[in-house]
Design an enzyme around this catalytic site. Structure first.
Site, mmCIF file in Angstrom:
data_model
loop_
_atom_site.group_PDB
_atom_site.id
_atom_site.type_symbol
_atom_site.label_atom_id
_atom_site.label_comp_id
_atom_site.label_asym_id
_atom_site.label_seq_id
_atom_site.Cartn_x
_atom_site.Cartn_y
_atom_site.Cartn_z
ATOM 1 N N LYS A 134 0.867 -1.189 0.000
ATOM 2 C CA LYS A 134 0.000 0.000 0.000
ATOM 3 C C LYS A 134 0.891 1.221 0.000
ATOM 4 O O LYS A 134 1.763 1.357 0.870
ATOM 5 C CB LYS A 134 -0.853 0.037 1.265
ATOM 6 C CG LYS A 134 -2.104 -0.778 1.220
ATOM 7 C CD LYS A 134 -2.928 -0.419 2.454
ATOM 8 C CE LYS A 134 -4.144 -1.278 2.596
ATOM 9 N NZ LYS A 134 -4.880 -0.957 3.839
ATOM 10 N N ARG A 228 -7.991 -8.870 5.039
ATOM 11 C CA ARG A 228 -6.939 -7.888 5.326
ATOM 12 C C ARG A 228 -7.424 -6.782 6.263
ATOM 13 O O ARG A 228 -6.630 -6.123 6.916
ATOM 14 C CB ARG A 228 -6.390 -7.311 4.005
ATOM 15 C CG ARG A 228 -5.220 -6.376 4.220
ATOM 16 C CD ARG A 228 -4.497 -5.978 2.945
ATOM 17 N NE ARG A 228 -3.444 -5.026 3.267
ATOM 18 C CZ ARG A 228 -2.469 -4.685 2.450
ATOM 19 N NH1 ARG A 228 -2.391 -5.205 1.246
ATOM 20 N NH2 ARG A 228 -1.564 -3.809 2.828
ATOM 21 N N HIS A 239 -7.247 6.206 14.177
ATOM 22 C CA HIS A 239 -6.980 7.215 13.144
ATOM 23 C C HIS A 239 -7.697 8.524 13.449
ATOM 24 O O HIS A 239 -7.149 9.613 13.263
ATOM 25 C CB HIS A 239 -7.445 6.716 11.773
ATOM 26 C CG HIS A 239 -6.346 6.067 10.998
ATOM 27 N ND1 HIS A 239 -6.594 5.148 10.007
ATOM 28 C CD2 HIS A 239 -5.001 6.205 11.058
ATOM 29 C CE1 HIS A 239 -5.436 4.738 9.501
ATOM 30 N NE2 HIS A 239 -4.460 5.362 10.117
HETATM 31 N N1 LIG Z 1 1.605 1.327 3.788
HETATM 32 C C1 LIG Z 1 1.165 0.753 4.875
HETATM 33 O O1 LIG Z 1 0.651 -0.367 4.850
HETATM 34 C C2 LIG Z 1 1.304 1.472 6.174
HETATM 35 C C3 LIG Z 1 1.082 0.788 7.367
HETATM 36 C C4 LIG Z 1 1.289 1.463 8.570
HETATM 37 C C5 LIG Z 1 1.685 2.789 8.563
HETATM 38 N N2 LIG Z 1 1.871 3.433 7.379
HETATM 39 C C6 LIG Z 1 2.316 4.830 7.336
HETATM 40 O O2 LIG Z 1 3.580 4.932 7.972
HETATM 41 C C7 LIG Z 1 3.739 6.267 8.446
HETATM 42 C C8 LIG Z 1 4.347 6.234 9.821
HETATM 43 O O3 LIG Z 1 5.601 5.592 9.746
HETATM 44 P P1 LIG Z 1 6.809 5.981 10.733
HETATM 45 O O4 LIG Z 1 6.330 5.936 12.123
HETATM 46 O O5 LIG Z 1 7.949 5.150 10.325
HETATM 47 O O6 LIG Z 1 6.996 7.531 10.389
HETATM 48 P P2 LIG Z 1 8.195 8.412 9.791
HETATM 49 O O7 LIG Z 1 8.605 7.930 8.472
HETATM 50 O O8 LIG Z 1 7.729 9.818 9.890
HETATM 51 O O9 LIG Z 1 9.381 8.176 10.815
HETATM 52 C C9 LIG Z 1 9.274 8.657 12.133
HETATM 53 C C10 LIG Z 1 10.447 9.560 12.483
HETATM 54 O O10 LIG Z 1 11.622 8.774 12.669
HETATM 55 C C11 LIG Z 1 12.699 9.300 11.890
HETATM 56 N N3 LIG Z 1 13.564 8.173 11.558
HETATM 57 C C12 LIG Z 1 13.371 7.233 10.610
HETATM 58 N N4 LIG Z 1 14.311 6.285 10.711
HETATM 59 C C13 LIG Z 1 15.138 6.629 11.722
HETATM 60 C C14 LIG Z 1 16.266 6.024 12.314
HETATM 61 N N5 LIG Z 1 16.741 4.852 11.900
HETATM 62 N N6 LIG Z 1 16.867 6.669 13.359
HETATM 63 C C15 LIG Z 1 16.352 7.848 13.826
HETATM 64 N N7 LIG Z 1 15.279 8.452 13.311
HETATM 65 C C16 LIG Z 1 14.658 7.838 12.269
HETATM 66 C C17 LIG Z 1 12.026 9.972 10.740
HETATM 67 O O11 LIG Z 1 12.858 10.944 10.157
HETATM 68 C C18 LIG Z 1 10.795 10.583 11.419
HETATM 69 O O12 LIG Z 1 11.142 11.783 12.035
HETATM 70 C C19 LIG Z 1 2.386 6.926 8.418
HETATM 71 O O13 LIG Z 1 2.357 7.857 7.363
HETATM 72 C C20 LIG Z 1 1.435 5.760 8.123
HETATM 73 O O14 LIG Z 1 0.314 6.161 7.369
HETATM 74 C C21 LIG Z 1 1.695 2.785 6.198
#
Ligand SMILES: NC(=O)c1ccc[n+]([C@@H]2O[C@H](COP(=O)([O-])OP(=O)(O)OC[C@H]3O[C@@H](n4cnc5c(N)ncnc54)[C@H](O)[C@@H]3O)[C@@H](O)[C@H]2O)c1
Ligand SMILES: [Zn+2]
Length: 354
Positions: A134, A228, A239
């Site tokens: 997705k 799913r 959300h």
């Molecule tokens: N496609 C899907 O099936 C699916 C499922 C769940 C969530 N999501 C999406 O995922 C997003 C949330 O993901 P997230 O929590 O990873 O958010 P994000 O990508 O914003 O990362 C969170 C924070 O961590 C930082 N960061 C990333 N890797 C790091 C590392 N190794 N060390 C230090 N900092 C790091 C990023 O810069 C950011 O500030 C939402 O937009 C959500 O909608 C998608």
């Protein structure tokens, strides 16, 4: 650890860097781009430069969910076009779920689709977002409302990236681990009870188990026609709570909102006699133990309800949710009345600081 093969792409745990070099050799890309945000540029990109035997053209965007929008997509598409990306180019998405979802979306739409490789760097993206194809962005304040389903060439999981992740982000990602255990795996739920301090443990095994759970569900129903939907447990209320808190002075991280959502939705399942009181109490105690920073009160109940009415899973104006029917078991398309939702939210308000 063996790799996990989804129907269309591998999720690589063993020697991810040799695998990325193999893919690059095989596919003979004209140019390789890496999408990073300002944090992963500093903390994760140096390792990629060291391990990948090819020159990489970097595209850097601002970090955070606020930037998961069409303006940033324009920036990414412009960088691709201005720097000579053609149909034989590849985009490596190095970052959390924001980078993976948006980078995958931009790659899938640029020239009707170029190859991309997901390299998730947060717990949330390693156990959840990078698996299941997705991709998308937020639009008009609605999360993930514009997007596509499309497969990467591969997902490369390197748990070492989590060493630089701050604790609040780690704990946020852990909400999806709790979710996976509750909807699908009673043994994992038992094992999680033993975890005292998230910072102190090696998460590799847990990441592997979670990818396996998500893969099993999405392989059975890739386009979310039925089963799913169980992956949305905690997300119907979660959300909406996440969106309401976005505008406040202390916004919640995704997983924190989902922890609240799971608690409220588990309560609703208990009230509907789908799970026992004991199971509910176990879930409540665990969530309260891990998430010590949750807000005291969910005000704005009408706003939460109105956001829930816009949820993508709904049909014919009915709010549809996925509710537990035991530990490790979940049902979907359960209709929630306004009353059900309010009972869940009010219960949260009554217990959180007790
Ligand atoms: N496609 C899907 O099936 C699916 C499922 C769940 C969530 N999501 C999406 O995922 C997003 C949330 O993901 P997230 O929590 O990873 O958010 P994000 O990508 O914003 O990362 C969170 C924070 O961590 C930082 N960061 C990333 N890797 C790091 C590392 N190794 N060390 C230090 N900092 C790091 C990023 O810069 C950011 O500030 C939402 O937009 C959500 O909608 C998608
Ligand atoms: Zn989630």
């Amino acid at each position: 650890m063996k790799d996990i093969n989804c129907q269309k792409y591998p999720i690589v745990f063993k020697s991810p860097w040799s695998r990325v070099n193999e893919i690059i050799d095989e596919r003979r890309y004209s140019k390789i781009f890496v999408l990073v945000d300002t944090n992963t540029s500093e903390l994760c990109l140096p390792l990629l430069h060291k391990e990948v035997n090819a020159s990489l053209y970097t595209i850097t965007i601002a970090a955070g969910e606020d930037h998961k929008n069409i303006n940033t997509c324009q920036q990414i598409w412009s960088s691709l076009l201005n720097n000579g990306a053609d149909r034989h180019s590849c985009l490596i998405n190095l970052g959390g779920g924001v980078i993976g979802d948006m980078g995958g979306f931009c790659a899938s739409t640029y020239m009707r689709g170029i190859d991309f490789i997901q390299v998730p760097t947060t717990l949330l993206s390693q156990v959840d977002a990078s698996v299941g194809s997705k991709l998308g962005i937020d639009f008009m304040n609605v999360k993930n409302i514009i997007g596509v389903f499309n497969h990467p060439q591969a997902v490369l999981i390197y748990p070492g990236f989590l060493n630089t992740l701050d604790y609040r982000e780690l704990r946020s990602g852990y909400a999806e681990v709790i979710k996976h255990a509750l909807i699908q795996d009673p043994q994992l739920w038992k094992d999680l009870q033993q975890i005292v301090d998230l910072k102190e443990i090696d998460l590799s095994g847990i990441i592997y188990q979670n990818v396996a759970i998500k893969k099993e569900v999405v392989d059975k129903d890739p386009y979310e026609n039925g089963l799913r939907k169980i992956l949305n447990f905690g997300h119907t209320i979660g959300h909406a709570v996440e969106t309401v808190f976005m505008k406040k002075s202390s916004p919640l991280l995704h997983g924190e909102a989902i922890a609240i959502g799971m608690l409220c939705e588990a309560k609703i399942a208990e009230l509907k006699a789908m799970i026992s009181v004991d199971h509910f109490k176990n879930i409540e105690a665990y969530i309260k133990r891990i998430y010590t920073n949750l807000p005291d009160k969910l005000e704005d109940q009408d706003k939460i309800l109105s956001l829930m009415r816009k949820d993508k899973k709904n049909r014919d104006g009915e709010i549809l949710a996925s509710l537990l029917k035991g530990i490790g078991s979940c049902d979907f398309n359960i209709s929630l009345s306004e009353e059900d939702v309010k009972l869940g939210l009010n219960y949260y308000n009554s217990i959180i600081k007790s």
